[in-house]
Enzyme design. Structure first.
Site, PDB file in Angstrom:
ATOM      1  CD  GLU A  33      13.613   0.246   4.204  1.00 30.39           C
ATOM      2  OE1 GLU A  33      13.571  -0.847   3.904  1.00 30.39           O
ATOM      3  OE2 GLU A  33      12.788   0.597   5.266  1.00 30.39           O
ATOM      4  CD  GLN A  61      16.103  -7.095   1.299  1.00 32.44           C
ATOM      5  OE1 GLN A  61      14.908  -7.281   1.774  1.00 32.44           O
ATOM      6  NE2 GLN A  61      17.160  -7.535   2.088  1.00 32.44           N
ATOM      7  CG  PHE A  62      13.211  -5.642  -3.703  1.00 33.71           C
ATOM      8  CD1 PHE A  62      13.151  -6.333  -4.783  1.00 33.71           C
ATOM      9  CD2 PHE A  62      13.606  -6.431  -2.681  1.00 33.71           C
ATOM     10  CE1 PHE A  62      13.391  -7.682  -4.909  1.00 33.71           C
ATOM     11  CE2 PHE A  62      13.908  -7.773  -2.506  1.00 33.71           C
ATOM     12  CZ  PHE A  62      13.851  -8.474  -3.735  1.00 33.71           C
ATOM     13  CB  ALA A  63      13.808   0.406  -6.730  1.00 30.47           C
ATOM     14  CG  ASP A  64       9.437  -2.409  -5.377  1.00 29.90           C
ATOM     15  OD1 ASP A  64      10.648  -2.795  -5.666  1.00 29.90           O
ATOM     16  OD2 ASP A  64       8.410  -2.751  -5.857  1.00 29.90           O
ATOM     17  CG  PHE A  65      11.602  -2.536   0.160  1.00 29.67           C
ATOM     18  CD1 PHE A  65      10.348  -2.926  -0.163  1.00 29.67           C
ATOM     19  CD2 PHE A  65      12.576  -3.681   0.613  1.00 29.67           C
ATOM     20  CE1 PHE A  65       9.812  -4.035  -0.284  1.00 29.67           C
ATOM     21  CE2 PHE A  65      12.260  -4.812   0.472  1.00 29.67           C
ATOM     22  CZ  PHE A  65      10.535  -5.217   0.038  1.00 29.67           C
ATOM     23  CG  HIS A  70       9.280  -7.852  -3.962  1.00 27.64           C
ATOM     24  ND1 HIS A  70       8.270  -8.147  -3.183  1.00 27.64           N
ATOM     25  CD2 HIS A  70      10.338  -8.125  -2.711  1.00 27.64           C
ATOM     26  CE1 HIS A  70       8.417  -8.321  -1.954  1.00 27.64           C
ATOM     27  NE2 HIS A  70       9.729  -8.144  -1.548  1.00 27.64           N
TER      28      HIS A  70
END
Length: 661
Positions: A400, A422-426, A467
């Site tokens: 990222e 892929q997910f906002a968390d990442f 996630h």
């Protein structure tokens, strides 16, 4: 004396001497001024000048360089005037960053120099992005990025080299190995014999050279440049050298053994090169002394010119205006009344916004994990690779930080980028690039960063703590970013197209649970929804619910089930900037305000809005501003626990409490 002339003629060798000597004499002058208290800090490159000078002279003047603190020779070899450099170092108005940045933390697009940030490693990924732009434009150029040996321990080093190798990018990664990362010696930094050995792990070539030999550096970088262009591959060059001063002057060199300093003093790059020119009869001692005097006179004249410049004119309004690049004319309509429209799901509206933006702007590149043939984790980009090709719809490794940095590098060459998390968390893995590199670059040196980061966000799908997070508040606190969060298909498309047109970095939040659960009429043709403008969902007199994203759906469902309460719903749509006038209007109309959001309560978006209302709209209130948010816990996996976690569970109770005043 092992140095040779590398086939260069006397005139070129003499000119290279001037380029090598000039930064040394500037540094010597700066150290005098530092002792006199006329400058506050200095990061010395004495002993390392041959690397910056030799590498810069080996490149074409329109090839980007990403230098660091000790690379004064890059700036002088690219002919940046010392008067303005000195104003930069002194924080004067006439400096490259207008007093907003320190020392070498600035860029100059006209000289193809990209300004560093203190975290060092992010520079390398920006170089990847510039090199990608060269590949897309099909121009035979390379980009050169500096690192110290200490910086090779950072994850950014791994991500940038791996990305450059996977994408076959013409990047020269130049490592200045001076033996110490501040005070930590190399034996405490890595276990490989040389840093050049690390290149093999990425499937690329690497070489170790004498960084104090100006001609060896010049000749090596010349050859490596030709290799990178011919084979379209990156290359790692390790330059062995030594820093004769402290990391910065205040830190000193007490941790360095005296015999080591004595050994490297004999390898001084300036003295070595002077001796070579004398031995080869390229130059005489008289010419050496005359050159020194001429350059010293030039330095004094440049410093005198700088002292005549203004110190600092403080203007708060100008400071605020400089945080963001001014939006240009998009050519896209904002008024969609009468425009043909089709019923589309939320996910389909986002995809259409991407497609029409890619069709409109050939400089737009979309990047992310699994977004090409697979179509992304949520199939938002499904089929785009067959339309636009793998050059513009690019799968990335799991990196990222490097991908966000590469997106910024694309912007340096006039391109635009959309990055899908892929997910906002990442996004936490690229946090530094977002909040320190992207967000601050326009304020620091007026460089636009036309980057959109798409953020699939939110709970309600039983995906657990990593996630399901709502992390928009992380970025709302950061000047220089824009934060957008649509709740309808029409807004999703229009705001996404507006974000792609915007010359500033935009965090674009897409609630995963809305992708296929809601539909609406979406105009068929391209259009934009203005960022920073809220939408009045419904008008009411009893209470105003100020919300965004999934909160809009919750509020609409509640209002429909409770017609006895006249509820006004304001969909913020943009969180940074906020539409304060729309907020004020809703407060004035109802006198009672509930701020609703899915994110956790403490220090969330609602706290800022409630504080602003209390400060600016207090006389309009008939009751305290209440907040309804999710529990201050991580998002639980179990569906029943998740339901209890979400703010929706307490919405009715919050409205009842507010109406009770």
């Amino acid at each position: 004396m092992t140095m040779d002339l590398k086939g260069l003629g006397p005139d070129q060798l003499t000119e290279m001497y001037r380029h090598l000597l000039y930064p040394r004499l500037i540094e010597e002058k700066m150290l005098i001024l530092l002792r006199q208290g006329k400058i506050s800090k200095w990061f010395s490159g004495i002993g390392q000048e041959a690397i910056a000078v030799g590498a810069t002279l080996a490149l074409e003047p329109n090839e980007w360089i990403m230098p660091l603190h000790r690379n004064l020779g890059v700036f002088t070899a690219r002919n940046l005037p010392l008067s303005r450099l000195y104003m930069q170092w002194q924080g004067m108005q006439g400096g490259y960053s207008k007093g907003r940045e320190r020392s070498f933390h600035f860029g100059s697009p006209e000289h193809y120099i990209c300004g560093m940030i203190s975290h060092l490693g992010p520079q390398l990924a920006v170089a990847d992005g510039v090199a990608l732009a060269y590949r897309l434009k099909e121009v035979p150029r390379v980009v050169l990025a500096f690192s110290g040996e200490g910086g090779t321990s950072e994850g950014d080093f791994h991500e940038a080299l791996n990305l450059a190798a996977v994408w076959d990018l013409p990047v020269i990664f130049l490592v200045e190995n001076n033996g110490y990362a501040l005070s930590t010696p190399v034996q405490e930094q890595y276990r490989c014999i040389s840093i050049a050995d690390k290149a093999r792990g990425y499937g690329i070539e690497g070489v170790t050279i004498d960084g104090n030999d100006l001609l060896a550096v010049y000749d090596t970088i010349k050859g490596v440049r030709e290799y990178c262009i011919r084979y379209r591959k990156p290359y790692l060059v390790e330059c062995m050298t030594f820093r004769m001063r402290g990391h910065e002057e205040a830190s000193g060199t007490r941790y360095v053994p005296e015999e080591l300093l004595a050994l490297w003093a004999q390898k001084d790059p300036v003295l070595q090169y002077e001796q070579l020119l004398l031995n080869k009869k390229i130059i005489t001692e008289d010419i050496l002394q005359a050159t020194r005097q001429l350059l010293k006179q030039q330095i004094d004249e440049e410093l005198a010119k700088a002292e005549q410049g203004s110190l600092l004119m403080i203007d708060a309004a100008e400071e605020l205006q400089s945080v963001y690049a001014a939006p240009g004319i998009t050519g896209l309509p904002t008024d969609t009344v009468g425009m043909p429209a089709t019923e589309r799901r939320f996910v389909e509206a986002i995809r259409e916004g991407l497609v029409q933006s890619l069709e409109k702007d050939k400089d737009l590149v979309v990047m992310g994990q699994d977004i090409a043939e697979y179509g992304g984790a949520f199939k938002v980009t499904e089929g785009l690779v067959t339309i636009f090709g793998k050059q513009r719809i690019r799968n990335t490794p799991i990196c990222e930080s490097a991908v966000v940095g590469a997106a910024l590098g694309l912007c340096l060459e006039g391109k635009k980028a959309v990055v899908e998390m892929q997910f906002a968390d990442f996004v936490s893995m690229g946090f530094n690039q977002v909040v320190n590199n992207l967000a601050k670059i326009h304020y620091r040196w007026a460089q636009a960063a036309n980057v959109v980061i798409r953020m699939p966000t939110g709970a309600g799908v039983g995906a657990g703590p990593f996630h399901s997070q709502s992390n928009e508040a992380w970025f709302m606190h950061t000047p220089g970013l824009k934060v957008v969060y649509p709740s309808t298909p029409a807004d999703a498309k229009g705001l996404l197209m507006a974000a792609i047109e915007d010359p500033n970095p935009v965090l674009f939040f897409e609630h995963k649970a809305l992708y296929r659960s809601i539909s609406g009429r979406v105009p068929d043709k391209p259009y934009v929804v203005e960022i920073g403008k809220a939408r009045q969902v419904r008008r009411g007199q009893d209470i105003a619910v100020i919300t965004y994203g999934m909160g809009v759906i919750w509020a609409e469902d509640f209002a429909a089930a409770h017609p006895e309460i006249s509820i006004e719903i304001l969909d913020l749509r943009s969180l940074l900037p906020l539409d304060y006038e729309a907020i004020r209007t809703s407060v004035k109309r109802t006198g009672r305000v509930l701020v609703l959001h899915e994110d956790t309560l403490t220090a969330g978006v609602g706290a800022e809005i409630a504080a602003w209302i209390g400060e600016h709209c207090f006389p309009m209130l008939d009751a305290p501003v209440l907040r309804c948010a999710s529990l201050d816990t991580p998002v639980p996996f179990n569906k029943e626990l998740e339901k209890n976690f979400l703010a929706k569970q307490r919405l009715g109770q919050s409205i009842e409490e507010l109406m009770g005043y």
